[in-house]
Motif scaffolding. Structure first.
Motif, short mmCIF file in Angstrom:
data_model
loop_
_atom_site.label_atom_id
_atom_site.label_comp_id
_atom_site.label_asym_id
_atom_site.label_seq_id
_atom_site.Cartn_x
_atom_site.Cartn_y
_atom_site.Cartn_z
N GLU A 22 57.46 6.08 109.49
CA GLU A 22 56.40 6.25 110.47
C GLU A 22 56.80 5.65 111.82
O GLU A 22 56.44 6.16 112.88
CB GLU A 22 55.10 5.59 109.98
CG GLU A 22 54.44 6.31 108.81
CD GLU A 22 53.96 7.71 109.17
OE1 GLU A 22 53.59 7.95 110.34
OE2 GLU A 22 53.96 8.57 108.27
N LYS A 23 57.55 4.55 111.77
CA LYS A 23 58.05 3.92 113.01
C LYS A 23 58.99 4.89 113.74
O LYS A 23 58.90 5.05 114.97
CB LYS A 23 58.77 2.62 112.67
CG LYS A 23 59.51 1.95 113.82
CD LYS A 23 58.57 1.32 114.83
CE LYS A 23 59.36 0.52 115.86
NZ LYS A 23 58.51 -0.04 116.92
N ILE A 24 59.89 5.54 113.00
CA ILE A 24 60.82 6.50 113.61
C ILE A 24 60.04 7.67 114.23
O ILE A 24 60.32 8.09 115.36
CB ILE A 24 61.84 7.01 112.57
CG1 ILE A 24 62.75 5.87 112.11
CG2 ILE A 24 62.67 8.15 113.15
CD1 ILE A 24 63.68 6.23 110.97
N LEU A 25 59.08 8.18 113.48
CA LEU A 25 58.27 9.30 113.99
C LEU A 25 57.51 8.89 115.25
O LEU A 25 57.41 9.67 116.21
CB LEU A 25 57.28 9.76 112.91
CG LEU A 25 57.90 10.39 111.67
CD1 LEU A 25 56.83 10.62 110.60
CD2 LEU A 25 58.58 11.71 112.00
N TYR A 26 56.99 7.67 115.26
CA TYR A 26 56.27 7.15 116.42
C TYR A 26 57.19 7.08 117.65
O TYR A 26 56.81 7.46 118.75
CB TYR A 26 55.69 5.77 116.09
CG TYR A 26 55.09 5.04 117.27
CD1 TYR A 26 53.85 5.39 117.78
CD2 TYR A 26 55.78 3.98 117.87
CE1 TYR A 26 53.30 4.71 118.87
CE2 TYR A 26 55.24 3.29 118.95
CZ TYR A 26 54.01 3.66 119.45
OH TYR A 26 53.48 2.99 120.52
N LEU A 27 58.42 6.59 117.42
CA LEU A 27 59.37 6.49 118.52
C LEU A 27 59.67 7.86 119.13
O LEU A 27 59.72 8.01 120.35
CB LEU A 27 60.69 5.85 118.04
CG LEU A 27 60.66 4.36 117.71
CD1 LEU A 27 61.98 3.94 117.06
CD2 LEU A 27 60.41 3.52 118.96
N ILE A 28 59.86 8.85 118.27
CA ILE A 28 60.24 10.19 118.74
C ILE A 28 59.05 10.95 119.32
O ILE A 28 59.13 11.51 120.43
CB ILE A 28 60.88 11.01 117.59
CG1 ILE A 28 62.22 10.37 117.18
CG2 ILE A 28 61.10 12.46 118.01
CD1 ILE A 28 62.82 10.96 115.92
N GLU A 29 57.94 10.96 118.58
CA GLU A 29 56.82 11.83 118.96
C GLU A 29 55.89 11.21 119.99
O GLU A 29 55.35 11.92 120.84
CB GLU A 29 56.03 12.21 117.70
CG GLU A 29 56.86 13.07 116.74
CD GLU A 29 56.14 13.35 115.43
OE1 GLU A 29 55.13 12.66 115.15
OE2 GLU A 29 56.59 14.25 114.70
N ARG A 30 55.70 9.91 119.92
CA ARG A 30 54.76 9.27 120.84
C ARG A 30 55.46 8.65 122.05
O ARG A 30 54.97 8.74 123.16
CB ARG A 30 53.95 8.20 120.10
CG ARG A 30 53.09 8.74 118.97
CD ARG A 30 51.82 9.41 119.49
NE ARG A 30 50.94 8.45 120.13
CZ ARG A 30 50.11 7.65 119.47
NH1 ARG A 30 50.04 7.69 118.15
NH2 ARG A 30 49.33 6.81 120.14
N ARG A 31 56.58 8.01 121.80
CA ARG A 31 57.25 7.32 122.90
C ARG A 31 58.40 8.12 123.49
O ARG A 31 59.06 7.68 124.42
CB ARG A 31 57.73 5.93 122.43
CG ARG A 31 56.54 4.99 122.23
CD ARG A 31 56.93 3.61 121.77
NE ARG A 31 58.00 3.04 122.55
CZ ARG A 31 58.75 2.02 122.14
NH1 ARG A 31 58.51 1.47 120.96
NH2 ARG A 31 59.70 1.54 122.90
#
Length: 247
Positions: A22-31
């Protein structure tokens, strides 16, 4: 808020790997972080493959997934060393056993090949912190290392040590961009060399995220030390610790 270093301490069944994904997805999709600037380190090839599969399902973007560096400490180090043009071959199990036997015979040692290799690996996992084992000795260790060098070979522990030396040589190496966002799963199982390597990779980066369970350390016989959590807090006082406690 963004923290340079985050340590997740998670109990059994609390979703450690899911949190990391979820951290990786957050980095890519949100940040909007570039996938090529993300590295995720696992402890087994099987875990790395499972992480790729889960990310592929969530991302739905194979191109982005290919740009993320996912692997074990050893596989990542091997890739880096080969990319940097280092001339060596990775010794297989048969080769290291043969070199160990030659060393044992040459120095007339009363130790099995298995125990010899185990002691050598333990020493290499924490050079400078761990003394030479009484059963092996510095001369035998140096002889074994010379046999490897003469054959242009490296064992698995040498991969980490060589990559650590490379990482310390220069701050300007292109490959370090991959570690801009570094994530480490099963952090409780890192040994001292892996810990130093992680900190070295993270030096030039922006964020380090580690997660694990200090009570689930299973690689003590290989030199891992669950004290890595408090040690990280000492080495990086900017560490934020979060606790995952709900099963």
């Amino acid at each position: 808020s963004i923290h340079p270093v985050t340590a997740g301490i998670a109990g059994p069944g609390t979703g450690k790997t899911k949190t990391l994904i979820e951290k990786i997805l957050y980095l890519i999709e949100r940040r909007r972080v570039k996938p090529s600037e993300i590295t995720a380190v696992t402890f087994t090839n099987k875990a790395a493959q499972e992480m790729r599969e889960r990310l592929e399902r969530e991302l739905g973007n194979k191109r982005a997934l290919k740009q993320i560096q996912i692997g074990t400490f050893h596989s990542i180090c091997l890739d880096i060393l080969r990319e940097q043009g280092k001339d060596f071959a990775l010794a297989d199990e048969i080769q290291v056993k043969e070199l160990a036997q030659e060393t044992i015979d040459t120095w007339n040692m009363k130790i099995s090949v298995r125990d010899f290799l185990s002691e050598i690996s333990l020493y290499k996992s924490a050079p400078g912190e761990r003394k030479f084992p009484d059963q092996v000795g510095e001369e035998a260790f140096n002889y074994y290392q010379k046999l490897l060098k003469d054959g242009k070979l490296a064992d698995f522990d040498d991969l980490l040590l060589r990559a650590l030396s490379l990482a310390r040589l220069s701050e300007n190496q292109e490959y370090k961009k991959r570690f801009t966002y570094l994530l480490v799963d099963e952090f409780q199982d890192v040994n001292p060399v892996q810990y130093r390597l992680m900190l070295e990779w993270a030096k030039a980066g922006r964020e380090l995220f580690v997660i694990g369970d200090p009570d689930q350390a299973i690689y003590g016989f290989r030199g891992s030390d669950s004290r890595c959590f408090p040690r990280l807090g000492e080495d990086r006082p900017d560490t934020r610790t979060i606790y995952l406690e709900e099963n």
